[in-house]
Design a protein around this motif. Structure first.
Motif, PDB file in Angstrom:
ATOM      1  N   ARG A 642       2.170   2.200 -22.132  1.00  0.00           N
ATOM      2  CA  ARG A 642       2.767   2.024 -20.941  1.00  0.00           C
ATOM      3  C   ARG A 642       2.503   2.249 -19.442  1.00  0.00           C
ATOM      4  O   ARG A 642       2.644   1.211 -18.827  1.00  0.00           O
ATOM      5  CB  ARG A 642       4.872   2.222 -21.152  1.00  0.00           C
ATOM      6  N   ASP A 643       2.536   3.418 -18.849  1.00  0.00           N
ATOM      7  CA  ASP A 643       1.838   3.450 -18.058  1.00  0.00           C
ATOM      8  C   ASP A 643       0.463   3.322 -17.390  1.00  0.00           C
ATOM      9  O   ASP A 643       0.573   2.514 -16.396  1.00  0.00           O
ATOM     10  CB  ASP A 643       1.868   5.303 -17.588  1.00  0.00           C
ATOM     11  N   GLU A 644      -0.894   3.887 -18.187  1.00  0.00           N
ATOM     12  CA  GLU A 644      -1.810   2.225 -18.636  1.00  0.00           C
ATOM     13  C   GLU A 644      -1.732   1.668 -18.013  1.00  0.00           C
ATOM     14  O   GLU A 644      -2.548   0.440 -16.849  1.00  0.00           O
ATOM     15  CB  GLU A 644      -2.511   3.178 -19.145  1.00  0.00           C
ATOM     16  N   ALA A 645      -0.837  -0.012 -18.817  1.00  0.00           N
ATOM     17  CA  ALA A 645      -0.196  -1.002 -18.272  1.00  0.00           C
ATOM     18  C   ALA A 645      -0.046  -1.388 -17.361  1.00  0.00           C
ATOM     19  O   ALA A 645      -0.212  -2.213 -16.191  1.00  0.00           O
ATOM     20  CB  ALA A 645       0.268  -1.651 -20.077  1.00  0.00           C
ATOM     21  N   HIS A 646       0.425  -0.449 -17.116  1.00  0.00           N
ATOM     22  CA  HIS A 646       1.441  -0.225 -15.446  1.00  0.00           C
ATOM     23  C   HIS A 646       0.652  -0.716 -14.258  1.00  0.00           C
ATOM     24  O   HIS A 646      -0.025  -1.362 -13.303  1.00  0.00           O
ATOM     25  CB  HIS A 646       2.271   0.381 -15.820  1.00  0.00           C
ATOM     26  N   ARG A 647      -0.245   0.981 -14.277  1.00  0.00           N
ATOM     27  CA  ARG A 647      -0.801   0.857 -13.168  1.00  0.00           C
ATOM     28  C   ARG A 647      -2.287  -0.321 -13.461  1.00  0.00           C
ATOM     29  O   ARG A 647      -2.840  -0.440 -12.737  1.00  0.00           O
ATOM     30  CB  ARG A 647      -1.735   2.353 -13.835  1.00  0.00           C
ATOM     31  N   PHE A 648      -2.952  -0.482 -14.837  1.00  0.00           N
ATOM     32  CA  PHE A 648      -3.573  -1.964 -14.619  1.00  0.00           C
ATOM     33  C   PHE A 648      -2.961  -3.146 -13.884  1.00  0.00           C
ATOM     34  O   PHE A 648      -3.394  -3.705 -13.032  1.00  0.00           O
ATOM     35  CB  PHE A 648      -4.382  -1.984 -16.211  1.00  0.00           C
ATOM     36  N   ALA A 649      -1.992  -3.509 -14.542  1.00  0.00           N
ATOM     37  CA  ALA A 649      -1.447  -4.438 -13.995  1.00  0.00           C
ATOM     38  C   ALA A 649      -1.326  -4.706 -12.306  1.00  0.00           C
ATOM     39  O   ALA A 649      -1.542  -5.371 -11.534  1.00  0.00           O
ATOM     40  CB  ALA A 649      -0.351  -4.507 -14.315  1.00  0.00           C
ATOM     41  N   ASN A 650      -0.856  -3.640 -11.198  1.00  0.00           N
ATOM     42  CA  ASN A 650      -0.882  -3.189 -10.783  1.00  0.00           C
ATOM     43  C   ASN A 650      -2.406  -3.653  -9.648  1.00  0.00           C
ATOM     44  O   ASN A 650      -2.357  -3.891  -8.503  1.00  0.00           O
ATOM     45  CB  ASN A 650       0.085  -2.029 -10.435  1.00  0.00           C
ATOM     46  N   HIS A 651      -2.617  -2.848 -10.414  1.00  0.00           N
ATOM     47  CA  HIS A 651      -4.106  -2.478  -9.732  1.00  0.00           C
ATOM     48  C   HIS A 651      -4.820  -4.260  -9.814  1.00  0.00           C
ATOM     49  O   HIS A 651      -5.543  -4.971  -8.455  1.00  0.00           O
ATOM     50  CB  HIS A 651      -5.076  -1.882 -10.503  1.00  0.00           C
ATOM     51  N   ALA A 652      -4.715  -4.977 -11.119  1.00  0.00           N
ATOM     52  CA  ALA A 652      -5.106  -6.321 -11.010  1.00  0.00           C
ATOM     53  C   ALA A 652      -4.302  -7.159 -10.119  1.00  0.00           C
ATOM     54  O   ALA A 652      -5.019  -8.107  -9.661  1.00  0.00           O
ATOM     55  CB  ALA A 652      -5.144  -6.580 -12.647  1.00  0.00           C
ATOM     56  N   ARG A 653      -3.161  -6.540  -9.854  1.00  0.00           N
ATOM     57  CA  ARG A 653      -2.775  -7.707  -8.994  1.00  0.00           C
ATOM     58  C   ARG A 653      -2.289  -7.485  -7.573  1.00  0.00           C
ATOM     59  O   ARG A 653      -2.974  -9.101  -6.518  1.00  0.00           O
ATOM     60  CB  ARG A 653      -0.985  -7.812  -8.960  1.00  0.00           C
ATOM     61  N   LYS A 654      -3.039  -6.471  -6.987  1.00  0.00           N
ATOM     62  CA  LYS A 654      -3.891  -5.999  -5.688  1.00  0.00           C
ATOM     63  C   LYS A 654      -4.618  -6.611  -5.277  1.00  0.00           C
ATOM     64  O   LYS A 654      -4.991  -7.061  -4.687  1.00  0.00           O
ATOM     65  CB  LYS A 654      -3.877  -4.603  -5.551  1.00  0.00           C
ATOM     66  N   ARG A 655      -6.479  -6.621  -6.633  1.00  0.00           N
ATOM     67  CA  ARG A 655      -6.878  -7.580  -6.822  1.00  0.00           C
ATOM     68  C   ARG A 655      -6.884  -9.515  -6.010  1.00  0.00           C
ATOM     69  O   ARG A 655      -7.174  -9.590  -5.770  1.00  0.00           O
ATOM     70  CB  ARG A 655      -8.510  -7.020  -7.224  1.00  0.00           C
ATOM     71  N   LEU A 656      -6.204  -9.423  -7.192  1.00  0.00           N
ATOM     72  CA  LEU A 656      -5.358 -11.211  -6.593  1.00  0.00           C
ATOM     73  C   LEU A 656      -5.208 -10.951  -5.006  1.00  0.00           C
ATOM     74  O   LEU A 656      -5.386 -12.305  -4.990  1.00  0.00           O
ATOM     75  CB  LEU A 656      -4.641 -11.632  -8.258  1.00  0.00           C
ATOM     76  N   GLY A 657      -4.451 -10.281  -4.806  1.00  0.00           N
ATOM     77  CA  GLY A 657      -3.644 -10.291  -3.621  1.00  0.00           C
ATOM     78  C   GLY A 657      -4.595 -11.055  -2.704  1.00  0.00           C
ATOM     79  O   GLY A 657      -4.576 -11.409  -2.093  1.00  0.00           O
ATOM     80  N   LYS A 658      -5.551  -9.716  -2.587  1.00  0.00           N
ATOM     81  CA  LYS A 658      -7.062  -9.752  -1.506  1.00  0.00           C
ATOM     82  C   LYS A 658      -7.742 -11.002  -1.608  1.00  0.00           C
ATOM     83  O   LYS A 658      -7.987 -11.445  -0.959  1.00  0.00           O
ATOM     84  CB  LYS A 658      -7.953  -8.238  -2.420  1.00  0.00           C
ATOM     85  N   ALA A 659      -7.824 -11.490  -2.822  1.00  0.00           N
ATOM     86  CA  ALA A 659      -9.111 -12.767  -3.028  1.00  0.00           C
ATOM     87  C   ALA A 659      -8.196 -13.676  -2.783  1.00  0.00           C
ATOM     88  O   ALA A 659      -8.533 -13.956  -1.957  1.00  0.00           O
ATOM     89  CB  ALA A 659      -9.567 -12.709  -4.602  1.00  0.00           C
ATOM     90  N   ARG A 660      -6.655 -13.356  -2.587  1.00  0.00           N
ATOM     91  CA  ARG A 660      -6.201 -15.161  -2.121  1.00  0.00           C
ATOM     92  C   ARG A 660      -5.854 -15.351  -0.661  1.00  0.00           C
ATOM     93  O   ARG A 660      -6.825 -16.158  -0.035  1.00  0.00           O
ATOM     94  CB  ARG A 660      -5.008 -15.029  -2.999  1.00  0.00           C
TER      95      ARG A 660
END
Length: 742
Positions: A642-660
């Motif tokens: 659960r904690d790893e999924a949460h970390r990974f989702a936040n990391h992916a969301r930050k990268r997506l926002g940066k790319a946008r």
């Protein structure tokens, strides 16, 4: 290698070669019936060494002999002039053929090393995986990434070398935070005393070599000299470095008072499982211990040890000491010692100690090897018990060796991203992480986003199941065969895990993952232009994500081509309570996956006042969740997922926002590749320059063709189109002439 001659009896051919073996040093290669090299060895005398493998006398009780006689169909020998040449040649042949019975210390990557390039104007310490012959100094290899980075952190904290890359250093205009907290001298912008920086570099080298006594003496002298010259800030730096060195020395054990460096190699084995322990002794102090696990080692201890020495000291970064103490001498020990001496530049002694303190050192190394072996075996047994507890508590049909967990992350309803992480035997399997860019749901709708992500993941799992050989064999009798509706897919859980490329190191599990750990971005049904520019991954995994909702046949073909990369896990966990669990069950049942074990994990208040939070697991068809104690083994694995999924989702969301945020308008123009886009922006200066450019100017950019110009004009009109009255004769612009003829 060629197969043994079919015209001659292989046993007779092998016997003839054994009879004609020379007595000179050299290397020998054992070849199986398929023509593959299965073992490479060296010998002081080829005749006596190779023939010992095939002697029929009952005195040879080595357990690998019967196996060897069954698989070896041919052999080849290479004669060398000296034992040292045989040792060097053996190392090269092992790298070339990769025999199954030789020692291998790596899988698909090298161990981490620390690199100190003293040829640079301002050297820095950095981690590398593959040392290069660039005259830089390398330290290591470190048996775990955590150990290497801990050492790097300690050096950066106390010795104040720069930490930025060459590119960052050249572009800096003011010092970074490392200078503010006194962890860097900021040679990028400050006027740094080069002599002081050179002293720092030498101190780092002595520290990493384990020469702490010599380093302590030099730092003490420097501190006193700086105090006499009233340079108290510099004296304080030396004082802090002395304290750091003393702290490291206090943790070291004095085992042998002698001014030599030693590596003590211990070995312990049970059958084909071998544990090798290397104790690094520098100036009589134990500075580090390294443990290596070797599997499928059919050969005797002397050959295992010989192969280990070739592998371990064959790494360019390995520091070779004055003495190497071993429990048994490998064949051709004199040549190995001479080879080590050539690599070091000075004589190296390789021997088995017979008396004195060296015997105690070797005994300690063997005991440490046995202890490490038992600890790893106990960890394996403990893992089985933990998985069995999860199976019983959650009433699962099989042990959950492969666990996946899903989480959704968004920022104010935007940049919605779903993540799926994988655990294999309780450890994060980062190569199989997946992130999904959610495109087709309303902002902030977590339930709809989770349904989309899980539908896409389960659809590929179903296609992989249908494409597997087991399902193909049962396709005529089992539901879910080709041509059957999706709701009729056969039930059950496969034991294959997801596949994902991980650009980061995948050696030992890291406590702090970096952005490099982010895996491929799944762009779902979006077009290629919708993908963020930072998307990473292989073309196979990117293509596997681009099918539309009705492209089940394409998914099946891709799943079949990709093997088991999308096979379903033993247990699927969603981050949330009853609501998220019902969404996951709906996504699975809509695809006919009724037998996939799915649970929800939620952290909820135990009392109405919210004084305590507890983790509860929700099972399908059960109203109340199962509370898990904080010390429960079941909670340990589920919470880690659960904690790893949460970390990974936040990391992916930050990268997506940066790319946008950093996305350029030119990237949305279909028909323009990345090279053409880069060339346009580089030569025309900016997007505004592209808008103002005429057709002739655009065609003048390197690599731009009329096809690219046509694609560009479909989105950005020519600037001359707003001036239809301008005469075409004033300029040779093709776009103006075309405008007048309309």
């Amino acid at each position: 290698m060629v197969n043994p001659s079919a015209k001659q009896d292989p046993e007779a051919l092998l016997a003839a070669k054994l009879a004609s073996l020379p007595t000179t040093p050299g290397c020998y290669l054992f070849i199986d019936k398929a023509g593959a090299v299965v073992y490479v060895g060296k010998a002081k005398s080829l005749r006596s060494r190779v023939r010992s493998y095939f002697q029929e006398s009952g005195s040879d009780a080595r357990y690998f002999i019967p196996i060897l006689r069954k698989i070896v169909a041919d052999l080849e020998t290479v004669v060398t002039a000296t034992e040292k040449e045989a040792a060097v040649l053996e190392n090269e042949l092992v790298k070339q053929h990769k025999p199954r019975f030789n020692v291998k210390l790596r899988d698909d990557k090298d161990f981490l090393c620390l690199k100190l390039d003293t040829q640079k104007a301002w050297p820095m310490l950095e981690t590398v995986r593959r040392p290069a012959p660039d005259k830089a100094r390398y330290f290591g290899p470190y048996h775990s990434a955590t150990s290497a980075r801990r050492t790097l952190h300690l050096v950066n904290k106390h010795f104040q070398l720069r930490t930025c890359s060459d590119t960052e250093m050249a572009s800096r205009r003011r010092p970074c935070l490392q200078y503010q907290i006194k962890r860097c001298l900021a040679p990028c912008v400050m006027d740094v005393d080069r002599e002081l920086y050179t002293e720092m570099v030498r101190s780092v080298a002595l520290f990493l070599e384990g020469r702490h006594d010599e380093l302590t003496g030099e730092l003490t002298t420097r501190m006193r000299d700086a105090s006499r010259e009233l340079e108290f800030e510099r004296a304080a730096i030396y004082r802090d470095q002395l304290r750091a060195v003393e702290a490291v020395r206090e943790a070291q054990r004095v085992v042998y008072v002698k001014d030599v460096d030693q590596d003590v190699v211990g070995i312990y084995r049970e059958g084909t499982l071998v544990e090798v322990e290397v104790i690094l002794v520098r100036r009589g102090r134990v500075t580090d211990t390294l443990s290596f696990s070797l599997r499928n080692m059919e050969l005797p201890d002397d050959e295992v040890l010989g192969g280990f020495l070739n592998e371990y000291y064959g790494v360019a970064s390995t520091t070779i000491p004055d003495e190497v103490l071993v429990p048994v001498l490998p064949d051709g020990a004199e040549g190995v010692a001479e080879w080590l001496g050539d690599r070091r530049g000075r004589k190296v002694a390789l021997f088995v100690p017979q008396r004195g303190p060296r015997v105690d050192l070797l005994k300690m190394a063997n005991e440490n090897a046995a202890h490490a072996f038992r600890e790893k075996q106990r960890s394996s047994d403990d893992l089985e018990a933990r998985l069995e507890e999860i199976r019983e508590r959650l009433r699962l049909p099989t042990l959950p060796r492969r666990i996946e967990c899903c989480d959704i992350s968004h920022l104010g309803g935007g940049d919605t991203v779903g993540s799926i992480v994988a655990l294999l035997d309780g450890q994060p399997d980062k190569k199989r992480y997946r992130s999904f860019n959610v495109k087709s749901v309303a902002d902030g709708d977590d339930y709809a986003a989770m349904y989309e992500v899980l539908s896409r993941r389960f659809r590929r799992g179903k296609a992989a199941r249908q494409a597997s050989p087991a399902s193909t064999a049962d396709s005529e009798a089992a539901p879910g065969a080709e041509g059957a509706p999706e709701s009729d897919v056969m039930e059950g859980v496969t034991e294959s895990d997801m596949m994902e490329s991980d650009p980061a190191e995948s050696d030992a599990l890291e406590s702090d993952a970096t952005e490099g750990d982010l895996a491929d971005e799944d762009i779902g049904s979006a077009t290629a232009s919708d993908a963020p520019p930072e998307t990473e991954g292989t073309p196979v995994s990117a293509a596997a994500e681009r099918e539309s909702a009705g492209s089940g046949g394409d998914v099946s073909r891709r799943a079949e081509a990709g093997g088991g990369e999308w096979d379903l896990p033993d247990l699927f966990v969603v981050d949330g309570g009853r609501g998220q669990l019902q969404v996951a069950l709906s996504a699975a049942r809509d695809l006919g996956l009724h037998g996939l074990p799915i649970v929800g994990l939620a952290k909820e208040r135990e009392t109405q006042t919210g004084e305590k939070l507890v983790d509860r697991v929700y099972l399908p068809g059960q109203k109340n969740g199962i509370p898990l104690r904080s010390t429960s083994s079941a909670l340990f694995f589920l919470a880690r997922a659960r904690d790893e999924a949460h970390r990974f989702a936040n990391h992916a969301r930050k990268r997506l926002g940066k790319a946008r945020r950093l996305r350029s308008e030119i990237e949305d123009i279909p028909g323009l590749g990345s090279a053409v886009r880069t060339a346009l922006l580089r030569e025309l200066g900016s997007m505004e320059g592209v808008r103002r450019a005429t057709d002739a100017q655009i065609l003048g950019v390197t690599g731009v063709t009329k096809r690219h110009l046509s694609a560009l004009r479909k989105v950005i009109p020519s600037p001359e189109s707003s001036q239809p009255d301008a005469p075409a004769e004033d300029t040779g612009d093709l776009s103006k002439a075309r405008g007048l003829t309309r």
